[in-house]
Design a protein around this motif. Structure first.
Motif, PDB file in Angstrom:
ATOM      1  N   LYS A 108     -48.406  43.286 -81.612  1.00  0.00           N
ATOM      2  CA  LYS A 108     -48.683  44.700 -81.906  1.00  0.00           C
ATOM      3  C   LYS A 108     -47.372  45.360 -82.327  1.00  0.00           C
ATOM      4  O   LYS A 108     -46.300  45.042 -81.792  1.00  0.00           O
ATOM      5  N   ASP A 109     -47.477  46.253 -83.308  1.00  0.00           N
ATOM      6  CA  ASP A 109     -46.303  47.055 -83.700  1.00  0.00           C
ATOM      7  C   ASP A 109     -46.111  48.121 -82.627  1.00  0.00           C
ATOM      8  O   ASP A 109     -47.019  48.902 -82.350  1.00  0.00           O
ATOM      9  N   GLN A 110     -44.915  48.155 -82.025  1.00  0.00           N
ATOM     10  CA  GLN A 110     -44.675  49.062 -80.888  1.00  0.00           C
ATOM     11  C   GLN A 110     -44.821  50.532 -81.299  1.00  0.00           C
ATOM     12  O   GLN A 110     -45.317  51.363 -80.546  1.00  0.00           O
ATOM     13  N   ARG A 111     -44.417  50.837 -82.535  1.00  0.00           N
ATOM     14  CA  ARG A 111     -44.433  52.235 -82.999  1.00  0.00           C
ATOM     15  C   ARG A 111     -45.838  52.661 -83.439  1.00  0.00           C
ATOM     16  O   ARG A 111     -46.385  53.642 -82.934  1.00  0.00           O
ATOM     17  N   SER A 112     -46.448  51.865 -84.365  1.00  0.00           N
ATOM     18  CA  SER A 112     -47.719  52.303 -84.973  1.00  0.00           C
ATOM     19  C   SER A 112     -48.934  51.678 -84.307  1.00  0.00           C
ATOM     20  O   SER A 112     -50.067  52.032 -84.637  1.00  0.00           O
ATOM     21  N   ARG A 113     -48.744  50.736 -83.370  1.00  0.00           N
ATOM     22  CA  ARG A 113     -49.805  50.056 -82.624  1.00  0.00           C
ATOM     23  C   ARG A 113     -50.678  49.203 -83.537  1.00  0.00           C
ATOM     24  O   ARG A 113     -51.821  48.868 -83.203  1.00  0.00           O
ATOM     25  N   VAL A 114     -50.192  48.832 -84.715  1.00  0.00           N
ATOM     26  CA  VAL A 114     -50.938  47.957 -85.633  1.00  0.00           C
ATOM     27  C   VAL A 114     -50.928  46.539 -85.078  1.00  0.00           C
ATOM     28  O   VAL A 114     -49.887  46.070 -84.622  1.00  0.00           O
ATOM     29  N   ASP A 115     -52.090  45.871 -85.116  1.00  0.00           N
ATOM     30  CA  ASP A 115     -52.185  44.515 -84.564  1.00  0.00           C
ATOM     31  C   ASP A 115     -52.017  43.465 -85.646  1.00  0.00           C
ATOM     32  O   ASP A 115     -52.268  43.728 -86.831  1.00  0.00           O
ATOM     33  N   GLU A 163     -52.287  43.332 -75.877  1.00  0.00           N
ATOM     34  CA  GLU A 163     -53.217  43.113 -74.766  1.00  0.00           C
ATOM     35  C   GLU A 163     -54.421  42.248 -75.180  1.00  0.00           C
ATOM     36  O   GLU A 163     -55.187  41.806 -74.336  1.00  0.00           O
ATOM     37  N   TYR A 164     -54.540  42.000 -76.513  1.00  0.00           N
ATOM     38  CA  TYR A 164     -55.645  41.148 -76.975  1.00  0.00           C
ATOM     39  C   TYR A 164     -55.351  39.662 -76.709  1.00  0.00           C
ATOM     40  O   TYR A 164     -56.238  38.822 -76.822  1.00  0.00           O
ATOM     41  N   SER A 165     -54.127  39.341 -76.427  1.00  0.00           N
ATOM     42  CA  SER A 165     -53.765  37.945 -76.211  1.00  0.00           C
ATOM     43  C   SER A 165     -54.300  37.469 -74.862  1.00  0.00           C
ATOM     44  O   SER A 165     -54.234  38.203 -73.869  1.00  0.00           O
ATOM     45  N   ASN A 166     -54.854  36.269 -74.870  1.00  0.00           N
ATOM     46  CA  ASN A 166     -55.277  35.734 -73.577  1.00  0.00           C
ATOM     47  C   ASN A 166     -54.271  34.714 -73.028  1.00  0.00           C
ATOM     48  O   ASN A 166     -54.538  34.053 -72.056  1.00  0.00           O
ATOM     49  N   SER A 167     -53.145  34.614 -73.702  1.00  0.00           N
ATOM     50  CA  SER A 167     -52.111  33.690 -73.221  1.00  0.00           C
ATOM     51  C   SER A 167     -50.879  34.420 -72.672  1.00  0.00           C
ATOM     52  O   SER A 167     -50.160  33.883 -71.837  1.00  0.00           O
ATOM     53  N   PHE A 168     -50.628  35.609 -73.221  1.00  0.00           N
ATOM     54  CA  PHE A 168     -49.395  36.320 -72.846  1.00  0.00           C
ATOM     55  C   PHE A 168     -49.727  37.714 -72.318  1.00  0.00           C
ATOM     56  O   PHE A 168     -50.651  38.362 -72.848  1.00  0.00           O
ATOM     57  N   PRO A 169     -49.010  38.155 -71.333  1.00  0.00           N
ATOM     58  CA  PRO A 169     -49.215  39.540 -70.902  1.00  0.00           C
ATOM     59  C   PRO A 169     -48.725  40.501 -71.993  1.00  0.00           C
ATOM     60  O   PRO A 169     -47.827  40.136 -72.770  1.00  0.00           O
ATOM     61  N   SER A 182     -54.144  33.955 -67.930  1.00  0.00           N
ATOM     62  CA  SER A 182     -55.207  34.927 -68.204  1.00  0.00           C
ATOM     63  C   SER A 182     -56.359  34.691 -67.226  1.00  0.00           C
ATOM     64  O   SER A 182     -56.566  33.594 -66.727  1.00  0.00           O
ATOM     65  N   GLU A 183     -57.114  35.778 -66.990  1.00  0.00           N
ATOM     66  CA  GLU A 183     -58.174  35.682 -65.977  1.00  0.00           C
ATOM     67  C   GLU A 183     -59.233  34.662 -66.402  1.00  0.00           C
ATOM     68  O   GLU A 183     -59.611  34.600 -67.569  1.00  0.00           O
ATOM     69  N   ASP A 184     -59.728  33.904 -65.423  1.00  0.00           N
ATOM     70  CA  ASP A 184     -60.727  32.856 -65.689  1.00  0.00           C
ATOM     71  C   ASP A 184     -62.007  33.447 -66.284  1.00  0.00           C
ATOM     72  O   ASP A 184     -62.588  32.893 -67.221  1.00  0.00           O
ATOM     73  N   GLU A 185     -62.446  34.559 -65.751  1.00  0.00           N
ATOM     74  CA  GLU A 185     -63.696  35.189 -66.198  1.00  0.00           C
ATOM     75  C   GLU A 185     -63.624  35.550 -67.677  1.00  0.00           C
ATOM     76  O   GLU A 185     -64.537  35.275 -68.455  1.00  0.00           O
ATOM     77  N   ARG A 186     -62.470  36.122 -68.043  1.00  0.00           N
ATOM     78  CA  ARG A 186     -62.283  36.514 -69.444  1.00  0.00           C
ATOM     79  C   ARG A 186     -62.280  35.280 -70.349  1.00  0.00           C
ATOM     80  O   ARG A 186     -62.891  35.278 -71.418  1.00  0.00           O
TER      81      ARG A 186
END
Lengths: 163, 277
Positions: free
Chosen positions: B174-181, B213-219, B261-265
């Motif tokens: 994600k771009d920290q400034r514009s939040r572009v993914d 936050e869309y990543s399921n591998s990295f916080p 990442s959470e098992d349920e997710r």
């Protein structure tokens, strides 16, 4: 036997030197004659360098022991003086040297050597200059000793005339 | 021999005289009074002056020995200096890592990189911590500067991590400034790019990119790098080149974030993907 005679002479002179001579001191620096050197020159002239130096060493060491200080200094000075006197040992001239006033000259030479060595060492570490040591101690002692060396010469000459 | 004895016989009186003088001097120097101390001082000065005079004459053998000794000392000192420099740099790095460790909210395991490949299309690092340190497959690997990669294999005491310079690793960013993914991935030829960014998206050179936050591998929120080039790739997407914060050439110590990442997710996303197929 002859050596015992020399040893006896030296011992006698050492005893007189350490007992009676202090009564005839002169000048404010308490100068006394060195009777031992007179005997030493006699032995040196009579017997040569080896006897002179051994006699000098032995008599010097005894004087050092009697004085209770600076052991070896008088032995050094007397060894050199005795060795020097041995240079005048000469079969033809020995009697002449001992029975004339040449003996006084020889005593003076050996005495000045002895006194220079002794007093120069003795006054190390003090404020006295070499010239002061020479004038106050070396020369007066030499002259005083030379005066006393006249006595045996006079006796020797009288004995010779008596014969 | 006879000549020698005769010669010595002639010198007899001088030998005896010298011996007596030596004995007298030895006796004199046995005394410990002012005069002798003074004479000793003079003797020391005289000997010192003489030695000083002789010291100007160079002693070749002594010089050679001294030279050798100095060279050895030089080598020892160089080694020591090198070790000190190394220790200083290590100290700096460890200090920075310690600060980061205290700052981060996740539990971390500290590891040292013991193996590294950087010239292949699938580059990895080997770390000296493994399952015995609770390291598991999928855990993110980071430094105090930013994201390094993720664990792909473990053993008791070692683990292997894919790094950003690996074609198989893709990171949701994600771009920290514009939040572009977008998706961060290595092209295998030397550039890390942010993909799937539409032509109209607000991304500028210098923008900081971080895990989303869309990543399921990295916080979310781990810094990855910053944008260096931003131009249009085709009619739909931008061509964004990224410079990583982590210098993979020099990195030596890393952290493994104890994050999964959470098992349920994961289960849900897995089912959904299967259905879509």
């Amino acid at each position: 036997m002859e050596y015992l005679k020399y040893a006896g002479i030296l011992l006698g002179l050492i005893i007189i030197q350490k007992t009676a001579v202090s009564f005839i001191d002169v000048t404010e620096f308490k100068i006394t004659p060195d009777l031992v050197i007179i005997g030493l020159v006699y032995i040196g002239v009579k017997r040569g360098k080896i006897t002179g130096s051994i006699a000098g060493f032995a008599s010097g060491l005894i004087l050092d022991i009697f004085s209770f200080s600076f052991i070896g200094l008088m032995a050094l000075a007397k060894t050199i003086a005795g060795f020097t006197s041995g240079f005048f040992n000469n079969e033809q001239k020995t009697e002449r040297y001992l029975n004339s006033y040449i003996f006084v000259l020889l005593v003076s030479i050996c005495s000045i050597i002895n006194n220079t060595i002794y007093y120069t060492f003795y006054f190390q570490g003090t404020n006295l200059l070499f010239l002061d040591i020479l004038i106050r101690y070396v020369l007066p002692t030499t002259v005083y000793t030379a005066l006393f060396s006249v006595i045996p010469v006079i006796f020797a000459r009288r004995r010779r005339f008596a014969r | 021999m006879k000549i020698l004895l005769s010669y010595l016989g002639n010198l007899k009186e001088y030998i005896i005289f010298s011996a007596l003088i030596v004995i007298s001097l030895l006796l004199i120097f046995q005394n410990d009074n002012v005069q002798i101390r003074f004479v000793r001082v003079i003797a020391v000065n005289v000997i010192g002056t003489i030695q000083d005079g002789f010291s100007i004459i160079p002693n070749i053998f002594e010089l050679e020995r001294e030279n050798k000794s100095l060279r050895e000392t030089n080598i020892d000192l160089s080694k020591e200096l090198s070790m000190l420099k190394e220790a200083k740099l290590e100290n700096l790095r460890l200090n920075q890592m310690l600060e980061f460790k205290q700052r981060t909210n996740y539990r971390v395991a500290t590891g040292k990189i013991i193996g590294k490949t950087l010239i292949q299309t699938r580059n990895n690092i080997t770390i000296n911590i493994g399952e015995n340190d609770s390291v598991k497959i999928g855990m993110p690997v980071i430094t105090d500067r930013g994201l390094v990669g993720k664990i792909v294999a473990t053993s008791g005491n070692y683990s292997i991590a894919q790094i950003l310079l690996n074609k198989d690793l893709k990171v949701s960013a994600k771009d920290q400034r514009s939040r572009v993914d977008g998706i961060i991935a290595w092209d295998g030829e030397g550039k890390i790019r942010m993909k799937n960014v539409s032509k109209s998206a607000d991304v500028k050179v210098g923008d900081i990119l971080m895990t989303s936050e869309y990543s399921n591998s990295f916080p979310a929120g781990i810094p990855i790098g910053y944008v260096t080039t931003d131009n249009t790739l085709d009619n739909l997407f931008k061509n964004i080149e990224v410079e990583c914060f982590v210098n993979f050439e020099t990195v030596e110590e890393v952290f493994v974030l104890k994050f999964l990442s959470e098992d349920e997710r994961r289960e849900l996303e897995k089912k959904f993907n299967e259905k879509s197929k």
